[in-house]
Design a protein around this motif. Sequence first.
Motif, PDB file in Angstrom:
ATOM      1  N   ARG A 421      -0.759  -0.696   3.542  1.00  0.00           N
ATOM      2  CA  ARG A 421       0.452   0.110   3.319  1.00  0.00           C
ATOM      3  C   ARG A 421       0.553   1.243   4.339  1.00  0.00           C
ATOM      4  O   ARG A 421       1.625   1.552   4.851  1.00  0.00           O
ATOM      5  CB  ARG A 421       0.442   0.724   1.910  1.00  0.00           C
ATOM      6  CG  ARG A 421       0.841  -0.237   0.843  1.00  0.00           C
ATOM      7  CD  ARG A 421       1.098   0.478  -0.486  1.00  0.00           C
ATOM      8  NE  ARG A 421       1.533  -0.506  -1.443  1.00  0.00           N
ATOM      9  CZ  ARG A 421       2.787  -0.893  -1.594  1.00  0.00           C
ATOM     10  NH1 ARG A 421       3.750  -0.350  -0.858  1.00  0.00           N
ATOM     11  NH2 ARG A 421       3.105  -1.819  -2.470  1.00  0.00           N
ATOM     12  N   LEU A 564       5.501  -7.687   2.048  1.00  0.00           N
ATOM     13  CA  LEU A 564       4.751  -7.647   0.791  1.00  0.00           C
ATOM     14  C   LEU A 564       3.284  -7.384   1.122  1.00  0.00           C
ATOM     15  O   LEU A 564       2.815  -7.704   2.224  1.00  0.00           O
ATOM     16  CB  LEU A 564       4.883  -8.948   0.006  1.00  0.00           C
ATOM     17  CG  LEU A 564       6.084  -8.968  -0.963  1.00  0.00           C
ATOM     18  CD1 LEU A 564       7.360  -9.223  -0.185  1.00  0.00           C
ATOM     19  CD2 LEU A 564       5.890  -9.960  -2.072  1.00  0.00           C
ATOM     20  N   GLU A 568       0.971  -8.550  -4.466  1.00  0.00           N
ATOM     21  CA  GLU A 568       2.360  -8.469  -4.893  1.00  0.00           C
ATOM     22  C   GLU A 568       3.022  -9.841  -4.862  1.00  0.00           C
ATOM     23  O   GLU A 568       2.780 -10.622  -3.940  1.00  0.00           O
ATOM     24  CB  GLU A 568       3.159  -7.549  -3.958  1.00  0.00           C
ATOM     25  CG  GLU A 568       2.775  -6.101  -4.018  1.00  0.00           C
ATOM     26  CD  GLU A 568       3.642  -5.240  -3.110  1.00  0.00           C
ATOM     27  OE1 GLU A 568       3.609  -4.023  -3.280  1.00  0.00           O
ATOM     28  OE2 GLU A 568       4.340  -5.796  -2.233  1.00  0.00           O
ATOM     29  N   ARG A 571       9.118  -7.502  -4.714  1.00  0.00           N
ATOM     30  CA  ARG A 571       9.294  -6.112  -4.316  1.00  0.00           C
ATOM     31  C   ARG A 571      10.770  -5.768  -4.310  1.00  0.00           C
ATOM     32  O   ARG A 571      11.637  -6.649  -4.303  1.00  0.00           O
ATOM     33  CB  ARG A 571       8.688  -5.823  -2.943  1.00  0.00           C
ATOM     34  CG  ARG A 571       9.306  -6.579  -1.800  1.00  0.00           C
ATOM     35  CD  ARG A 571       9.011  -5.892  -0.470  1.00  0.00           C
ATOM     36  NE  ARG A 571       9.747  -4.633  -0.379  1.00  0.00           N
ATOM     37  CZ  ARG A 571       9.492  -3.686   0.526  1.00  0.00           C
ATOM     38  NH1 ARG A 571       8.526  -3.832   1.401  1.00  0.00           N
ATOM     39  NH2 ARG A 571      10.223  -2.588   0.549  1.00  0.00           N
ATOM     40  N   GLN A 596      15.933  -7.033  -5.521  1.00  0.00           N
ATOM     41  CA  GLN A 596      14.563  -7.466  -5.753  1.00  0.00           C
ATOM     42  C   GLN A 596      14.366  -8.846  -5.123  1.00  0.00           C
ATOM     43  O   GLN A 596      15.268  -9.688  -5.211  1.00  0.00           O
ATOM     44  CB  GLN A 596      14.286  -7.529  -7.254  1.00  0.00           C
ATOM     45  CG  GLN A 596      12.800  -7.535  -7.563  1.00  0.00           C
ATOM     46  CD  GLN A 596      12.545  -7.557  -9.059  1.00  0.00           C
ATOM     47  OE1 GLN A 596      12.773  -8.557  -9.720  1.00  0.00           O
ATOM     48  NE2 GLN A 596      12.077  -6.432  -9.570  1.00  0.00           N
TER      49      GLN A 596
END
Lengths: 704, 704
Positions: A421, A564, A568, A571, A596
């Motif tokens: 991230r 992603l 996950e 998202r 989404q």
Amino acid sequence: MVGSELQWREAAPGVWSVRIGNPSQLSAMSVMGKQPEIEAMESLEQAEFPFAPAAIRIATAARRTVITLPLRREEAVYGMGLQLMKLNQRGRTRYLRVNSDPKQDTGETHAPVPFYVSSLGYGVMVDTSRIVTAYCGSAVRMDSGLEGDAKDRNADAGWKATPVADTVELVVPEGGADLYVFGGPTPLDAVRRYNLFHGGGTLPPRWGLGFWHRVPKSYSADQVVEEALAFRERRFPCDVIGLEPGWHSKSYPVTYEWNRELFPEPEAFLRRMEEEGFKVNLWEHPYASPDAPIYEPLKPLSGSHTVWHGLVPDYTLPQARDIYIKQHADEHVDIGVSGYKLDECDGSELTRNSWIFPAHAEFPSGADGEQMRQLYGLLLQKMTDDLYRSRNRRTYGLVRASSAGASTLPYVLYSDLYDHRQFVRAMCSASFSGLLWTPEVRKAASAEDWVRRMQVVCFSPLAMVNAWADGTKPWSFPEVETIVKKYITLRMRLLPYLYSAFAKYRLEGIPPIRAMQLESGAAASNSAGREHELDSAEFAYGGVSDAEMDDQFMFGDALLVAPLFAGETQRNVYLPPGIWYEFETGERRTGGQTIQVRPGLERIPVFVKDGAIVPMMPELDHAPKAGESVELELHHYGTAPGRFELFDDDGESFAYEQGEYRWRKLEVQPAADGKLTGTVSSADAGWQSAYSGFVWKIHHGAGD
Amino acid sequence: MVGSELQWREAAPGVWSVRIGNPSQLSAMSVMGKQPEIEAMESLEQAEFPFAPAAIRIATAARRTVITLPLRREEAVYGMGLQLMKLNQRGRTRYLRVNSDPKQDTGETHAPVPFYVSSLGYGVMVDTSRIVTAYCGSAVRMDSGLEGDAKDRNADAGWKATPVADTVELVVPEGGADLYVFGGPTPLDAVRRYNLFHGGGTLPPRWGLGFWHRVPKSYSADQVVEEALAFRERRFPCDVIGLEPGWHSKSYPVTYEWNRELFPEPEAFLRRMEEEGFKVNLWEHPYASPDAPIYEPLKPLSGSHTVWHGLVPDYTLPQARDIYIKQHADEHVDIGVSGYKLDECDGSELTRNSWIFPAHAEFPSGADGEQMRQLYGLLLQKMTDDLYRSRNRRTYGLVRASSAGASTLPYVLYSDLYDHRQFVRAMCSASFSGLLWTPEVRKAASAEDWVRRMQVVCFSPLAMVNAWADGTKPWSFPEVETIVKKYITLRMRLLPYLYSAFAKYRLEGIPPIRAMQLESGAAASNSAGREHELDSAEFAYGGVSDAEMDDQFMFGDALLVAPLFAGETQRNVYLPPGIWYEFETGERRTGGQTIQVRPGLERIPVFVKDGAIVPMMPELDHAPKAGESVELELHHYGTAPGRFELFDDDGESFAYEQGEYRWRKLEVQPAADGKLTGTVSSADAGWQSAYSGFVWKIHHGAGD
């Protein structure tokens, strides 16, 4: 002194500057020595000076210079260089020191830049060689008149650890600095002015935008060739192979000389690689080993302290640069090396890993260690870029430290930190300050993690597996090999698109890969995009809410990428206003809202704007060389008319700086029959185009 | 300039000082204004100046002062204030800034002290108001002649991230500093000289060494009384109840005025608590609310920036101190408040938690924010200590920031960080630099964690549960209540022993709770104690090995405490040379080696020296007050003769500083029949002793 007494001058269209006190002569801009791209700046929308001059305050003393600038309650503050933890710096105190271990959110980073861009559409930069501390709305002055905001923590839920301040305070720890203000009117305009003021963005050679692979340390020439050929055998595109520690005769500190046991014939090795279509990039760091032939000549030109017992050369000195350049030209560049990975020019003071020359180190030029550390990455990039420029060859490489004014430099930042991230956030963050960043892939906890990382890196400024420590290869997880191959191939197919985006970076200052906060419509929607997650007071109490739009980004003007992360399956994606199409499925989506997606492992969500034209190359195994030409597929998406400017040049030299390039206009318009039809502007007679032909692919939304 | 040109003066026996350049007048020592305890220093073994003067180098410029001191290859470097991550600072660069979030090992801490003690038995201190950066063997100079140490990282397993350097470099960011060198000959002697030079250690009031409990925030007077009485009902000893945010009429920022809804009659509340045998301690921080009556008078005496919209008073100014002191005397001290918890005088720049006045803040005295932050904790401690001194009452409290020269101050450091191993390490670390630390207990992940934390805190300078946020009580885990009660009761029984250890701290500079590195025999055995875990190159490559003796400590001269941490059922303990007995079981152990223990949850391993005498009190529910006296049990352990000096005074006032104290000599010798027999020196006629009688308990090793 109040700002109305300052003698501002317009340093370039929409850029105002003032000298405060007596700054050191050494600074980021003095190292770079670039000229603004005045013509390009003139073509931007006109900008107004963003402050009431009297609202600026300056205090100068020998010890420090304090610049106090107004900040409105609703403003967000982006930039400050590469920031891995957060995009909006509001409410934070940023200690802008070069540091290889930015594990806490203090502002320290590989590439701190004392430049911020306001969400209200202007920018501010300090040019200095010193460590700036920036209080981005984190310090409330007594005379602010805000004491009515005082709250009782126990009784009032509105209490915040960091109250709203009405100023940014920039502190330079010496008796002066050069201050620059960049007009907008939009945040992107301010960033463009910043980039153009420093000479524009960098334009990498075409091969630099292909796929990269770094082999394990201490590989021999034969092992390198074998690993490179595996890409050809498996039909994985690859343009660049990077060598890691071990190719030097000694490393940590380094000699810059080939290890003749591993590389008995460097010239032959480089020739062989070139024949197979591979460029070779060399890892190095700036600390010269006592065993390096250049050690003795560099010794009197070096700092008072060593790193790993290696010299720390004072590369502000032309004599030191000459020694480095001659050795590098003879031993690497002139026998075919394409560029460098400039490691460990950042420094660390952490436990078990304290290595860097100290801030009080003395250098022959008169600079001290603080200044040298702040500018070392810049000096190394500039010196090597100049070397390649002198050969009329473009280079593209990697660097671990950078500074202000770096937009022209053909280097991409990377880090040993490895949170995915953060890696995506860093790509967004870099775009505010004239920097490039690669979320390089080293290893993965699972096949899923591997896919997610590989998908992202293929939409980055430098798509690379770095196997120096782990020996991974793109096909290391066989169960997902086809997915990985699809994205590396897509990277290659998108090369004309991405290369054109970089040409816009070079000539117009538009970051090729950029944060959503720089998109029109999206900036204002920063909170709306995450309405269910956001503290509505995000801007009012900067630093309180964790949620911000930091995990999706623009890739060129037409594509929006929303990665992603491992673990996950779905998202949220914020789509700016307008119509969008899912890039692979063609599914139509309405923007101006958060949607989404559940893409499955085989897909990274990418959206293309209605009317966009995306030029694509064939699935070559490496980028076309200068003089070669390829046929392009021109993909048009959706139902709106569209246009795209395709950059056309030799892809390798600096001839484009002498006008040896063309913008080929791609246009899609309704024809007489109402159907969309594409046209390509012809190049002038005798123009040697990189494109041998064009085939239009007109999509019409979903399923086409 | 080389050190042989320096004009050293002997500032006190075995302490040498020199003024370098022109330091700011403001410094830790100028704030404290203490005189050395010359007489006590004269009684120490004579010390030699530990360096060849010419081996010291000084460079001074307006920007910074650099002090370069020699460092031998085998030296370890302890101190630098409260350090939570590591004891031996060798190989580390320490940025000695006051900081409430020392989550990375940068040297930043609640209480940085530019003082180090060498394992070779000397100490070095810089007196300054600025942030010192200390390169503790982490920077190698070019002229060191060490380039032959260069290694190839790929080829030589001996390569280290931080090579061995031969200097400590202390950098003060201004044009001068006062440098002090403390002789040994042992590390403990150097620490004693440091403490005695600053006026000796602190002697808390007797009640301060009892058990403490802090109630949840926003408790009312009735709730406080009820919670306090629960200790009496359950027969858990308790001396001090602490009030947390909520007792002020406003907090964050604070008013210093009672919240009359929660405390309608503060005097009656304090009287009631006193009647039940409880002292009351008040939480506060230094930032004055706009709603505080002292806001307006303090405003012109405050800094240019606020914290939480509260004033930051310039307490270097006597006028500012007078305003604070008068309000505190009238509203708290003179109606019975026993002391303070001085919170948030440290500051943070981390995400979501950026609060502190900036380094460039300007204060009316001319100090800037950097200086004020470095010294704020010291100023607050000194000011409140002076207030209590003026009433001839001793206080004891808590503080979140401290500095150099703090040994006389009756305050114990604490932190929001909560790693238990770090908490134990901090207790060791604090002992090198004239600091005290409490591993306060707030909450626990399990009953086991609760027991392990409670066991440790009962062997600390301040034994406390801090329930402000979690509402815990000593009996919060009923399944282990009897174990916890046993240790709180033991704490009370050991009070005469611990109080006497503190008297030695006050008068002889010996830290009452201290790191093993200060024990004779143990220092040299730092690695031997962990022979199976240690990198043998620990000292040579400081910072490389994680293992050091940082999880056991001395509690007074006779007891060695070796905590277990949640999840552990056994541990290694290094026992210095000699015979030891397990304190609770009496089991005999031979020292000079590492032993393994498996104590079970109900026991913390404590070892007592052969021949030791440990005086113990009855199981009172609070400490005896001035004028009260108690009968002591005098426990002798083992077979060797022994002696103990028992401190005897009123336990509350400063009369002892006028000679109103006695050392009662406890001695155990073989009598005519060969049996061990104890004697107690009698006090002079008319002496009002705190001890009404003595009962000898002669143990003879295991099972007795």
